[in-house]
Design a protein around this motif. Structure first.
Motif, PDB file in Angstrom:
ATOM      1  N   HIS A 195      63.301  -5.041  20.075  1.00  0.00           N
ATOM      2  CA  HIS A 195      64.278  -6.002  19.561  1.00  0.00           C
ATOM      3  C   HIS A 195      65.181  -5.389  18.500  1.00  0.00           C
ATOM      4  O   HIS A 195      66.354  -5.734  18.411  1.00  0.00           O
ATOM      5  CB  HIS A 195      63.560  -7.267  19.080  1.00  0.00           C
ATOM      6  CG  HIS A 195      62.907  -8.009  20.226  1.00  0.00           C
ATOM      7  ND1 HIS A 195      61.584  -8.380  20.234  1.00  0.00           N
ATOM      8  CD2 HIS A 195      63.406  -8.382  21.434  1.00  0.00           C
ATOM      9  CE1 HIS A 195      61.306  -8.966  21.393  1.00  0.00           C
ATOM     10  NE2 HIS A 195      62.381  -8.972  22.130  1.00  0.00           N
TER      11      HIS A 195
ATOM     12  N   TYR B 217      61.659  -0.868  29.095  1.00  0.00           N
ATOM     13  CA  TYR B 217      61.059  -2.105  28.580  1.00  0.00           C
ATOM     14  C   TYR B 217      61.012  -3.249  29.578  1.00  0.00           C
ATOM     15  O   TYR B 217      60.440  -4.292  29.303  1.00  0.00           O
ATOM     16  CB  TYR B 217      61.817  -2.571  27.328  1.00  0.00           C
ATOM     17  CG  TYR B 217      61.722  -1.596  26.181  1.00  0.00           C
ATOM     18  CD1 TYR B 217      60.573  -1.548  25.390  1.00  0.00           C
ATOM     19  CD2 TYR B 217      62.760  -0.725  25.895  1.00  0.00           C
ATOM     20  CE1 TYR B 217      60.481  -0.660  24.340  1.00  0.00           C
ATOM     21  CE2 TYR B 217      62.673   0.172  24.843  1.00  0.00           C
ATOM     22  CZ  TYR B 217      61.539   0.201  24.071  1.00  0.00           C
ATOM     23  OH  TYR B 217      61.443   1.064  23.031  1.00  0.00           O
ATOM     24  N   GLN B 218      61.645  -3.081  30.746  1.00  0.00           N
ATOM     25  CA  GLN B 218      61.700  -4.172  31.727  1.00  0.00           C
ATOM     26  C   GLN B 218      61.916  -5.532  31.061  1.00  0.00           C
ATOM     27  O   GLN B 218      61.064  -6.419  31.146  1.00  0.00           O
ATOM     28  CB  GLN B 218      60.412  -4.211  32.554  1.00  0.00           C
ATOM     29  CG  GLN B 218      60.247  -3.023  33.487  1.00  0.00           C
ATOM     30  CD  GLN B 218      59.064  -2.176  33.120  1.00  0.00           C
ATOM     31  OE1 GLN B 218      57.993  -2.688  32.874  1.00  0.00           O
ATOM     32  NE2 GLN B 218      59.243  -0.872  33.074  1.00  0.00           N
TER      33      GLN B 218
ATOM     34  N   VAL C 247      63.141  -9.316  30.044  1.00  0.00           N
ATOM     35  CA  VAL C 247      63.305 -10.564  30.791  1.00  0.00           C
ATOM     36  C   VAL C 247      64.085 -11.563  29.940  1.00  0.00           C
ATOM     37  O   VAL C 247      64.362 -11.297  28.778  1.00  0.00           O
ATOM     38  CB  VAL C 247      61.947 -11.190  31.183  1.00  0.00           C
ATOM     39  CG1 VAL C 247      61.239 -10.329  32.201  1.00  0.00           C
ATOM     40  CG2 VAL C 247      61.076 -11.409  29.967  1.00  0.00           C
ATOM     41  N   ALA C 248      64.412 -12.690  30.552  1.00  0.00           N
ATOM     42  CA  ALA C 248      65.039 -13.810  29.865  1.00  0.00           C
ATOM     43  C   ALA C 248      66.228 -13.374  29.005  1.00  0.00           C
ATOM     44  O   ALA C 248      67.043 -12.587  29.438  1.00  0.00           O
ATOM     45  CB  ALA C 248      64.000 -14.578  29.046  1.00  0.00           C
ATOM     46  N   ARG C 249      66.296 -13.859  27.767  1.00  0.00           N
ATOM     47  CA  ARG C 249      67.470 -13.603  26.951  1.00  0.00           C
ATOM     48  C   ARG C 249      67.703 -12.111  26.716  1.00  0.00           C
ATOM     49  O   ARG C 249      68.846 -11.642  26.680  1.00  0.00           O
ATOM     50  CB  ARG C 249      67.327 -14.326  25.617  1.00  0.00           C
ATOM     51  CG  ARG C 249      68.640 -14.435  24.918  1.00  0.00           C
ATOM     52  CD  ARG C 249      68.490 -15.026  23.535  1.00  0.00           C
ATOM     53  NE  ARG C 249      69.823 -15.198  22.983  1.00  0.00           N
ATOM     54  CZ  ARG C 249      70.330 -16.376  22.692  1.00  0.00           C
ATOM     55  NH1 ARG C 249      69.646 -17.468  22.879  1.00  0.00           N
ATOM     56  NH2 ARG C 249      71.540 -16.456  22.190  1.00  0.00           N
ATOM     57  N   ASP C 250      66.622 -11.347  26.549  1.00  0.00           N
ATOM     58  CA  ASP C 250      66.769  -9.905  26.344  1.00  0.00           C
ATOM     59  C   ASP C 250      67.498  -9.276  27.526  1.00  0.00           C
ATOM     60  O   ASP C 250      68.407  -8.467  27.361  1.00  0.00           O
ATOM     61  CB  ASP C 250      65.388  -9.242  26.197  1.00  0.00           C
ATOM     62  CG  ASP C 250      64.666  -9.718  24.944  1.00  0.00           C
ATOM     63  OD1 ASP C 250      65.334 -10.301  24.065  1.00  0.00           O
ATOM     64  OD2 ASP C 250      63.443  -9.508  24.861  1.00  0.00           O
TER      65      ASP C 250
ATOM     66  N   ARG D 179      69.421 -10.848  29.712  1.00  0.00           N
ATOM     67  CA  ARG D 179      70.790 -11.355  29.781  1.00  0.00           C
ATOM     68  C   ARG D 179      71.684 -10.662  28.759  1.00  0.00           C
ATOM     69  O   ARG D 179      72.846 -10.358  29.021  1.00  0.00           O
ATOM     70  CB  ARG D 179      70.798 -12.877  29.558  1.00  0.00           C
ATOM     71  CG  ARG D 179      69.949 -13.636  30.578  1.00  0.00           C
ATOM     72  CD  ARG D 179      70.368 -15.089  30.667  1.00  0.00           C
ATOM     73  NE  ARG D 179      70.356 -15.775  29.390  1.00  0.00           N
ATOM     74  CZ  ARG D 179      69.332 -16.487  28.912  1.00  0.00           C
ATOM     75  NH1 ARG D 179      68.224 -16.606  29.622  1.00  0.00           N
ATOM     76  NH2 ARG D 179      69.416 -17.079  27.743  1.00  0.00           N
TER      77      ARG D 179
ATOM     78  N   TYR E 239      76.813 -16.639  29.870  1.00  0.00           N
ATOM     79  CA  TYR E 239      75.534 -16.407  30.567  1.00  0.00           C
ATOM     80  C   TYR E 239      74.471 -15.915  29.581  1.00  0.00           C
ATOM     81  O   TYR E 239      73.323 -16.367  29.597  1.00  0.00           O
ATOM     82  CB  TYR E 239      75.746 -15.392  31.693  1.00  0.00           C
ATOM     83  CG  TYR E 239      74.483 -14.990  32.408  1.00  0.00           C
ATOM     84  CD1 TYR E 239      73.766 -15.917  33.167  1.00  0.00           C
ATOM     85  CD2 TYR E 239      74.006 -13.687  32.335  1.00  0.00           C
ATOM     86  CE1 TYR E 239      72.599 -15.546  33.822  1.00  0.00           C
ATOM     87  CE2 TYR E 239      72.844 -13.315  32.996  1.00  0.00           C
ATOM     88  CZ  TYR E 239      72.146 -14.242  33.743  1.00  0.00           C
ATOM     89  OH  TYR E 239      70.996 -13.878  34.383  1.00  0.00           O
TER      90      TYR E 239
ATOM     91  N   ILE F 221      73.718 -19.165  27.131  1.00  0.00           N
ATOM     92  CA  ILE F 221      73.196 -20.387  27.754  1.00  0.00           C
ATOM     93  C   ILE F 221      72.273 -20.085  28.925  1.00  0.00           C
ATOM     94  O   ILE F 221      71.377 -20.882  29.250  1.00  0.00           O
ATOM     95  CB  ILE F 221      74.363 -21.286  28.262  1.00  0.00           C
ATOM     96  CG1 ILE F 221      75.402 -21.472  27.193  1.00  0.00           C
ATOM     97  CG2 ILE F 221      73.836 -22.615  28.822  1.00  0.00           C
ATOM     98  CD1 ILE F 221      75.172 -22.602  26.234  1.00  0.00           C
ATOM     99  N   GLY F 222      72.524 -18.981  29.631  1.00  0.00           N
ATOM    100  CA  GLY F 222      71.716 -18.669  30.801  1.00  0.00           C
ATOM    101  C   GLY F 222      72.291 -19.259  32.076  1.00  0.00           C
ATOM    102  O   GLY F 222      71.622 -19.324  33.098  1.00  0.00           O
ATOM    103  N   GLU F 223      73.542 -19.657  32.014  1.00  0.00           N
ATOM    104  CA  GLU F 223      74.157 -20.341  33.147  1.00  0.00           C
ATOM    105  C   GLU F 223      75.427 -19.576  33.532  1.00  0.00           C
ATOM    106  O   GLU F 223      76.175 -19.150  32.658  1.00  0.00           O
ATOM    107  CB  GLU F 223      74.510 -21.756  32.653  1.00  0.00           C
ATOM    108  CG  GLU F 223      75.150 -22.679  33.628  1.00  0.00           C
ATOM    109  CD  GLU F 223      75.520 -23.956  32.880  1.00  0.00           C
ATOM    110  OE1 GLU F 223      74.713 -24.897  32.898  1.00  0.00           O
ATOM    111  OE2 GLU F 223      76.611 -24.000  32.274  1.00  0.00           O
ATOM    112  N   ARG F 224      75.609 -19.398  34.832  1.00  0.00           N
ATOM    113  CA  ARG F 224      76.802 -18.647  35.261  1.00  0.00           C
ATOM    114  C   ARG F 224      78.000 -19.585  35.382  1.00  0.00           C
ATOM    115  O   ARG F 224      77.889 -20.634  36.015  1.00  0.00           O
ATOM    116  CB  ARG F 224      76.555 -17.975  36.595  1.00  0.00           C
ATOM    117  CG  ARG F 224      75.576 -16.827  36.518  1.00  0.00           C
ATOM    118  CD  ARG F 224      75.433 -16.168  37.870  1.00  0.00           C
ATOM    119  NE  ARG F 224      74.495 -15.075  37.831  1.00  0.00           N
ATOM    120  CZ  ARG F 224      73.176 -15.214  37.883  1.00  0.00           C
ATOM    121  NH1 ARG F 224      72.654 -16.396  37.991  1.00  0.00           N
ATOM    122  NH2 ARG F 224      72.390 -14.159  37.827  1.00  0.00           N
TER     123      ARG F 224
END
Lengths: 216, 258
Positions: free
Chosen positions: A6, A70-71, A73-76, A78, A206, A209-212
Motif C-alpha cells: 500500500h 502482489y496480485q 484485487v478490488a480497489r488496489d 482498480r 471506475y 466507484i468500481g463502475e464503468r
C-alpha cells in the motif's frame, strides 16, 4: 507485506500525478510557444519528449511488476488499472505537445495566429479538462470531472468551426494552405487530448466507484 | 449487508442459521445458497466460522459436543436436520475432503472401494469398475494404476489428497465440501487439485473453504466473505474481487486487515 504494497501504491500515485503534469505542461507550453511564436521555447518542449518516454516506460514497468508480485484485487487493482491508463494517456498528450511544437517551426514568421482566437481558447479548455482529471485522480474526488461530457462537446464543436474557418481561408487564398493545414492539425491534436482527458475521467470513476461509465 | 442470491439452481440453501459452541456464538443468522454445478468459495480470517458453516452442510457438527444449531439447511428443498433424515445418508450425498490428506492405512484400491462396500456393493468386478472410474475422475488413475494394491500411505501428499477426493466420489455424492484442501500441499499439487475442482464442477456442486484468496478467485464462481460468524457479503467471485460492496470485504481481500 500488505503495508509495503500500500505504501508502494501511494508512491506510484504520486509519481503518476507528476508524469501526468509533465505531459500536460508539454501541451500547454507548446501552445504558449505557438502563440508567442517562440522557436526556442518550442525546441525546448520538443526536447522533453525523451524524458516523457522514459517516465512512461518506467511507470508502466512498475505497474506490471506490482500486478505480478502482489496480485492486487478490488480497489488496489482498480487503482493500478487506472494509473496505467493515465500514464498512457499522458504520454499521448505530451506527444501532441511535441507535435504542436514541431508545427510552430512552420508557423513562425506569420502573423495570422491572432486571427485564430479559437485555437488558444480551445487549448485553454482542453488543458483545464486535463488539470481537472489529474486533480480527480490525485484526490480520488469525482467532483472536478462531473461535466466532462459537456466540456468535451464544446471542444468538439470548436474543432469543427476551426476546420470550416480554415477551409474558407484556403479557398480564398491558396498561399494559406500550408499554414491552415497546420491549424487544422493542431485543433485535431487538441481535440484528441480532450478525448484522453475524458478517458482518464472514465477510469478515475471506475477506480473510485468500481463502475464503468462512458463519456461521450 | 448485501447478499445477492444466485440465479442458478440452488442445491443447498442455508436459512437463518445460528450456531453456538457452548456459550460462544460461531454463526450468526447466515443465509445463503450453493448453486449446483458451480464452485462456491467461503473466505474470511481464522475463526470467522467458515469451516463451521461448511460442517453444517453435512451435519459434521452433530459429532461436536456442546454444539447447538438453530435454523434450516435445505438440501433439494428438504431440511437435513429434520428428525427423519439419516445423517449417514446425508454424508454420502454430501461428501467432504479435509485439510490434511487422511487416507486409511490400507491399499489404494481399498481406500476407494471402502465406501461402496459399506454401502453394499459386493461384486468384485463392479468394485473394480468403480475404483477405475473414480480414480480417473480424480485425475489419479494414470499415476497409480500399476500399484493399486500398494499402501496409500506411500503416495505423495498431493496424490493422497486426490485419493481422498476419489474416496469421496466413489459413493456418488452430489455435493463435495472441501475444507482447505490445498493448504498442506506444494504449488504443483495445489495446481492439480485446482484443475480437478474445475473438472468436478461439471458434475457436482463444490463448496470450498480456503485461506488462500488467490485460490478462491481462481477456482470459484461464487464467493462468500465471512467475519465474526456473519456472512458479510456474497456474490459472484468476479464482483467480490473487483468491486466488493462492503468496506469490510474490501479491507480483507486487499490485505488491510486479517
Amino acid at each position: 507485506m500488505a503495508d509495503k504494497f500500500h505504501d508502494e501504491i501511494e508512491f506510484l500515485r504520486r509519481d503518476v500525478v507528476n508524469m501526468a503534469r509533465f505531459g500536460r505542461n508539454m501541451l500547454n507550453d507548446s501552445m504558449n510557444a505557438l502563440q508567442l511564436q517562440d522557436l526556442t521555447m518550442a525546441l525546448e518542449v520538443k526536447s522533453r519528449k525523451l524524458t516523457l518516454q522514459e517516465q512512461h516506460d518506467s511507470l508502466e514497468d512498475r505497474i506490471f511488476t506490482m500486478i505480478a508480485l502482489y496480485q492486487p484485487v478490488a480497489r488496489d487493482l482498480r487503482t493500478l488499472v487506472c494509473s496505467l491508463l493515465i500514464v498512457q494517456a499522458s504520454e499521448r498528450i505530451g506527444r501532441y505537445g511535441k507535435d504542436i511544437a514541431n508545427a510552430t517551426r512552420h508557423l513562425a514568421d506569420t502573423d495570422t495566429t491572432g486571427n485564430f482566437i479559437s485555437i488558444p481558447h480551445m487549448s485553454e479548455l482542453v488543458v483545464g479538462m486535463i488539470d481537472d482529471a489529474i486533480l480527480a485522480y490525485e484526490h480520488e474526488d469525482l467532483n472536478t470531472i462531473k461535466n466532462m461530457s459537456k466540456r468535451d462537446d464544446v471542444v468538439d464543436s470548436l474543432r469543427t468551426s476551426i476546420f470550416r474557418e480554415c477551409l474558407t481561408y484556403m479557398m480564398e487564398d491558396p498561399r494559406t494552405i500550408t499554414r491552415c493545414t497546420h491549424y487544422v492539425m493542431i485543433s485535431r491534436f487538441l481535440e484528441r487530448s480532450g478525448d484522453h482527458a475524458c478517458k482518464m475521467a472514465e477510469k478515475i470513476h471506475y477506480m473510485v466507484i468500481g463502475e464503468r461509465i462512458e463519456i461521450k | 449487508m448485501v447478499i445477492k442470491m444466485t440465479e442458478q439452481h440452488e442445491i443447498i440453501h442455508v436459512d437463518h442459521v445460528n450456531l453456538w459452541y457452548g456459550d460462544s456464538m460461531a454463526l450468526r443468522d447466515v443465509t445463503m445458497g450453493m448453486p449446483d454445478r458451480q464452485v462456491t468459495a467461503l473466505i474470511g480470517p481464522s475463526g470467522c466460522g467458515k469451516s463451521t458453516l461448511l460442517r453444517c452442510l453435512n451435519r459434521m457438527n452433530d459429532l461436536v459436543e456442546q454444539c447447538r444449531m438453530q435454523g434450516v439447511v435445505n438440501f433439494h428443498s428438504k431440511n437435513i436436520y429434520a428428525s427423519d433424515v439419516d445423517p449417514v445418508e446425508i454424508r454420502r450425498k454430501i461428501g467432504m475432503v479435509f485439510q490434511r490428506p487422511n487416507p486409511f492405512p490400507k491399499s489404494i484400491y481399498e481406500n476407494v472401494s471402502y465406501g461402496p462396500r459399506v454401502h453394499g456393493v459386493k461384486d468384485r468386478k463392479q468394485l473394480d469398475t468403480i475404483v477405475e472410474k473414480t480414480l480417473k475422475r480424480a485425475a489419479l488413475w494414470d499415476e497409480v494404476k500399476d500399484r493399486l494394491h500398494d499402501s496409500a500411505m506411500g503416495l505423495s501428499g498431493g496424490q493422497q489428497q486426490r485419493l481422498c477426493i476419489a474416496r469421496t466420489l466413489a459413493v456418488e455424492p452430489e455435493v463435495i465440501l472441501m475444507d482447505e484442501p490445498c493448504s498442506a500441499l506444494d504449488p504443483i499439487a495445489t495446481a492439480k487439485i485446482e484443475s480437478l475442482i474445475e473438472e468436478l464442477k461439471t458434475e457436482y456442486c463444490v463448496v470450498i473453504v480456503t485461506h488462500n484468496m488467490q485460490q478462491a478467485s481462481r477456482v470459484s464462481d461464487y464467493t462468500g466473505f465471512m467475519y465474526l460468524g456473519e456472512l458479510v457479503e456474497f456474490g459472484t467471485t468476479r464482483q467480490i474481487f473487483e468491486t466488493p460492496h462492503e468496506t469490510l470485504t474490501e479491507n480483507y481481500i486487499t490485505g488491510r486487515f486479517g
